[in-house]
Design a protein around this motif. Structure first.
Motif, mmCIF file in Angstrom:
data_model
loop_
_atom_site.group_PDB
_atom_site.id
_atom_site.type_symbol
_atom_site.label_atom_id
_atom_site.label_comp_id
_atom_site.label_asym_id
_atom_site.label_seq_id
_atom_site.Cartn_x
_atom_site.Cartn_y
_atom_site.Cartn_z
ATOM 1 N N ARG A 150 56.187 31.426 -17.429
ATOM 2 C CA ARG A 150 55.658 30.178 -16.891
ATOM 3 C C ARG A 150 54.185 30.277 -16.517
ATOM 4 N NH1 ARG A 150 60.354 29.253 -12.489
ATOM 5 N NH2 ARG A 150 60.210 31.533 -12.574
ATOM 6 N N LEU A 151 53.668 31.505 -16.380
ATOM 7 C CA LEU A 151 52.251 31.700 -16.052
ATOM 8 C C LEU A 151 51.511 32.359 -17.214
ATOM 9 C CD1 LEU A 151 52.055 32.753 -12.282
ATOM 10 C CD2 LEU A 151 51.837 30.506 -13.335
ATOM 11 N N ALA A 152 51.904 32.047 -18.426
ATOM 12 C CA ALA A 152 51.203 32.574 -19.599
ATOM 13 C C ALA A 152 49.837 31.885 -19.698
ATOM 14 C CB ALA A 152 52.025 32.324 -20.855
ATOM 15 N N LEU A 153 48.770 32.677 -19.641
ATOM 16 C CA LEU A 153 47.407 32.155 -19.663
ATOM 17 C C LEU A 153 46.740 32.461 -20.989
ATOM 18 C CD1 LEU A 153 46.295 33.351 -16.104
ATOM 19 C CD2 LEU A 153 47.102 31.061 -16.739
ATOM 20 N N SER A 154 45.848 31.604 -21.413
ATOM 21 C CA SER A 154 45.064 31.850 -22.624
ATOM 22 C C SER A 154 43.900 32.771 -22.293
ATOM 23 C CB SER A 154 44.530 30.526 -23.187
ATOM 24 O OG SER A 154 43.571 29.967 -22.294
ATOM 25 N N ALA A 155 43.232 33.278 -23.342
ATOM 26 C CA ALA A 155 42.061 34.130 -23.132
ATOM 27 C C ALA A 155 40.979 33.378 -22.362
ATOM 28 C CB ALA A 155 41.525 34.616 -24.478
ATOM 29 N N ALA A 156 40.788 32.107 -22.677
ATOM 30 C CA ALA A 156 39.780 31.309 -21.965
ATOM 31 C C ALA A 156 40.163 31.131 -20.500
ATOM 32 C CB ALA A 156 39.620 29.951 -22.647
ATOM 33 N N ASP A 157 41.465 30.948 -20.227
ATOM 34 C CA ASP A 157 41.918 30.811 -18.840
ATOM 35 C C ASP A 157 41.637 32.099 -18.052
ATOM 36 O OD1 ASP A 157 42.894 28.273 -19.388
ATOM 37 O OD2 ASP A 157 44.923 28.989 -19.834
ATOM 38 N N CYS A 158 41.926 33.252 -18.673
ATOM 39 C CA CYS A 158 41.704 34.537 -18.000
ATOM 40 C C CYS A 158 40.226 34.745 -17.701
ATOM 41 C CB CYS A 158 42.246 35.682 -18.855
ATOM 42 S SG CYS A 158 44.050 35.704 -19.015
ATOM 43 N N THR A 159 39.371 34.370 -18.632
ATOM 44 C CA THR A 159 37.933 34.517 -18.413
ATOM 45 C C THR A 159 37.466 33.625 -17.268
ATOM 46 O OG1 THR A 159 37.584 35.045 -20.745
ATOM 47 C CG2 THR A 159 35.670 34.300 -19.498
ATOM 48 N N THR A 160 37.973 32.393 -17.208
ATOM 49 C CA THR A 160 37.571 31.459 -16.157
ATOM 50 C C THR A 160 38.043 31.928 -14.779
ATOM 51 O OG1 THR A 160 37.658 29.613 -17.717
ATOM 52 C CG2 THR A 160 37.719 29.072 -15.381
ATOM 53 N N LEU A 161 39.258 32.464 -14.716
ATOM 54 C CA LEU A 161 39.835 32.871 -13.437
ATOM 55 C C LEU A 161 39.493 34.304 -13.046
ATOM 56 C CD1 LEU A 161 43.391 31.311 -13.927
ATOM 57 C CD2 LEU A 161 41.518 30.386 -12.546
ATOM 58 N N GLU A 162 38.841 35.034 -13.926
ATOM 59 C CA GLU A 162 38.551 36.446 -13.674
ATOM 60 C C GLU A 162 37.795 36.695 -12.371
ATOM 61 O OE1 GLU A 162 36.714 40.309 -16.088
ATOM 62 O OE2 GLU A 162 36.628 38.295 -16.946
ATOM 63 N N PRO A 163 36.760 35.909 -12.014
ATOM 64 C CA PRO A 163 36.059 36.178 -10.744
ATOM 65 C C PRO A 163 36.974 36.095 -9.520
ATOM 66 C CG PRO A 163 34.732 34.750 -12.142
ATOM 67 C CD PRO A 163 36.082 34.855 -12.787
ATOM 68 N N LEU A 164 37.890 35.121 -9.503
ATOM 69 C CA LEU A 164 38.812 35.019 -8.373
ATOM 70 C C LEU A 164 39.760 36.215 -8.326
ATOM 71 C CD1 LEU A 164 39.771 31.214 -8.402
ATOM 72 C CD2 LEU A 164 38.430 32.436 -6.673
ATOM 73 N N ALA A 165 40.289 36.599 -9.484
ATOM 74 C CA ALA A 165 41.177 37.760 -9.526
ATOM 75 C C ALA A 165 40.432 39.031 -9.133
ATOM 76 C CB ALA A 165 41.776 37.905 -10.918
ATOM 77 N N ALA A 166 39.176 39.150 -9.559
ATOM 78 C CA ALA A 166 38.378 40.330 -9.195
ATOM 79 C C ALA A 166 38.182 40.410 -7.687
ATOM 80 C CB ALA A 166 37.026 40.273 -9.908
ATOM 81 N N GLU A 167 38.054 39.275 -7.030
ATOM 82 C CA GLU A 167 37.917 39.269 -5.574
ATOM 83 C C GLU A 167 39.190 39.762 -4.902
ATOM 84 O OE1 GLU A 167 36.060 38.971 -1.964
ATOM 85 O OE2 GLU A 167 35.205 38.825 -3.979
ATOM 86 N N TRP A 168 40.339 39.409 -5.454
ATOM 87 C CA TRP A 168 41.605 39.941 -4.933
ATOM 88 C C TRP A 168 41.611 41.472 -4.996
ATOM 89 C CZ3 TRP A 168 46.920 37.788 -4.315
ATOM 90 C CH2 TRP A 168 46.916 36.420 -4.049
ATOM 91 N N LEU A 169 41.259 42.009 -6.158
ATOM 92 C CA LEU A 169 41.283 43.465 -6.326
ATOM 93 C C LEU A 169 40.246 44.135 -5.444
ATOM 94 C CD1 LEU A 169 41.750 43.766 -10.208
ATOM 95 C CD2 LEU A 169 43.493 43.649 -8.420
ATOM 96 N N ALA A 170 39.078 43.500 -5.286
ATOM 97 C CA ALA A 170 38.032 44.073 -4.447
ATOM 98 C C ALA A 170 38.456 44.119 -2.983
ATOM 99 C CB ALA A 170 36.740 43.272 -4.593
ATOM 100 N N ARG A 171 39.376 43.243 -2.592
ATOM 101 C CA ARG A 171 39.853 43.225 -1.208
ATOM 102 C C ARG A 171 41.058 44.132 -0.993
ATOM 103 N NH1 ARG A 171 39.084 37.082 1.244
ATOM 104 N NH2 ARG A 171 36.931 36.795 0.523
#
Length: 281
Positions: A150-171
């Motif tokens: 249900r949360l299958a993302l496209s390559a473009a979706d992953c690129t767009t959301l990458e900064p938010l996900a990176a902030e999760w990992l950085a925290r």
């Protein structure tokens, strides 16, 4: 946690954690490196444990990834003698989010010292260059669809959301916790996976955490470095990227054939060991 004396050990003098720590690695290696980086010292990080901690890669993939992380300068497997007063050895996997050169690891294994003029990065010919612009954050997003379609993302979706996900990992969020937080309690139907994921990334953003100081390195009377793939003890100078010649030239992870010693050779070897124990300081 691993048995006492075993498991992960953080290498000293690492750079502060950031979202781009493993951006130079392929997606699989970046994902597992981020997972190991968030494990506490002493935690088991054998292939069976790593395969059980996340849903994307099995034991063989984890084994290959660990060998690749060794080649890229992020880890070494080392046997350490507990003290000069007792002949007891422990087995640890030293991990560094900051890639290190062979010269840095050799100095650390032989002397316990870490100050060296050698560059932090491993030689360029052994750096695992990516074939696509992936990072640990991108890999974590791309893996959501494997955990729950249900949360299958496209390559473009992953690129767009990458900064938010990176902030999760950085925290301080590990990839496994990231996947659990994003896929837990999903509604029966998710009509827009990208929009839904973005909303969860914003609403469930973990709090900022102050980085924990890296404990000073413990000095040991003796260290023996092992081949990452076959666990054969070797001289540091004989290992390139943490791998022995057999594993570099042959099948990684395949130990060399054992030599069968004669009874006389075994007795002579045991005598030398006993003598060394008696004369050691």
């Amino acid at each position: 946690m691993a048995a006492p004396g075993y498991g992960k050990q953080s290498a000293p003098e690492q750079l502060p954690r950031s979202a781009s720590d493993f951006a130079h690695l392929p997606a699989r290696e970046a994902y597992l490196a981020s997972l190991v980086d968030h494990l506490p010292d002493g935690a088991a990080m054998d292939v069976k444990t790593l395969a059980a901690l996340q849903p994307h890669y099995g034991q063989m993939a984890c084994r290959t990834a660990l060998n690749n992380l060794s080649t890229a300068g992020h880890l070494r497997r080392i046997r350490e003698r507990v003290s000069s007063k007792e002949c007891r050895w422990v087995f640890r996997t030293y991990f560094s989010r900051t890639p290190r050169s062979d010269a840095w690891w050799t100095r650390f294994v032989m002397t316990g010292e870490t100050s060296t003029p050698a560059a932090l990065d491993p030689p360029k010919e052994r750096t695992l260059n990516r074939t696509s612009p992936t990072s640990a954050a991108y890999a974590a997003l791309a893996g959501l669809g494997l955990a729950d379609p249900r949360l299958a993302l496209s390559a473009a979706d992953c690129t767009t959301l990458e900064p938010l996900a990176a902030e999760w990992l950085a925290r301080g969020t590990s990839p496994a916790l990231f996947t659990a937080a994003l896929t837990g309690g999903l509604p029966p139907d998710v009509h827009s996976p990208a929009a839904f994921t973005r909303r969860r990334l914003l609403d469930k953003m973990p709090p900022e955490r102050h980085p924990q100081p890296v404990p000073p390195s413990q000095q040991h009377p003796a260290r023996v470095i092992e081949c990452t793939a076959c666990r054969t003890p070797c001289r540091p100078q004989a290992l390139l990227g943490g791998l022995c010649r057999t594993c570099r030239d042959g099948t990684p992870g395949t130990p060399p054939p054992r030599r069968h010693l004669s009874p006389a050779a075994v007795r002579a070897h045991a005598a030398r060991v006993r003598q060394a124990m008696v004369t050691s300081p």
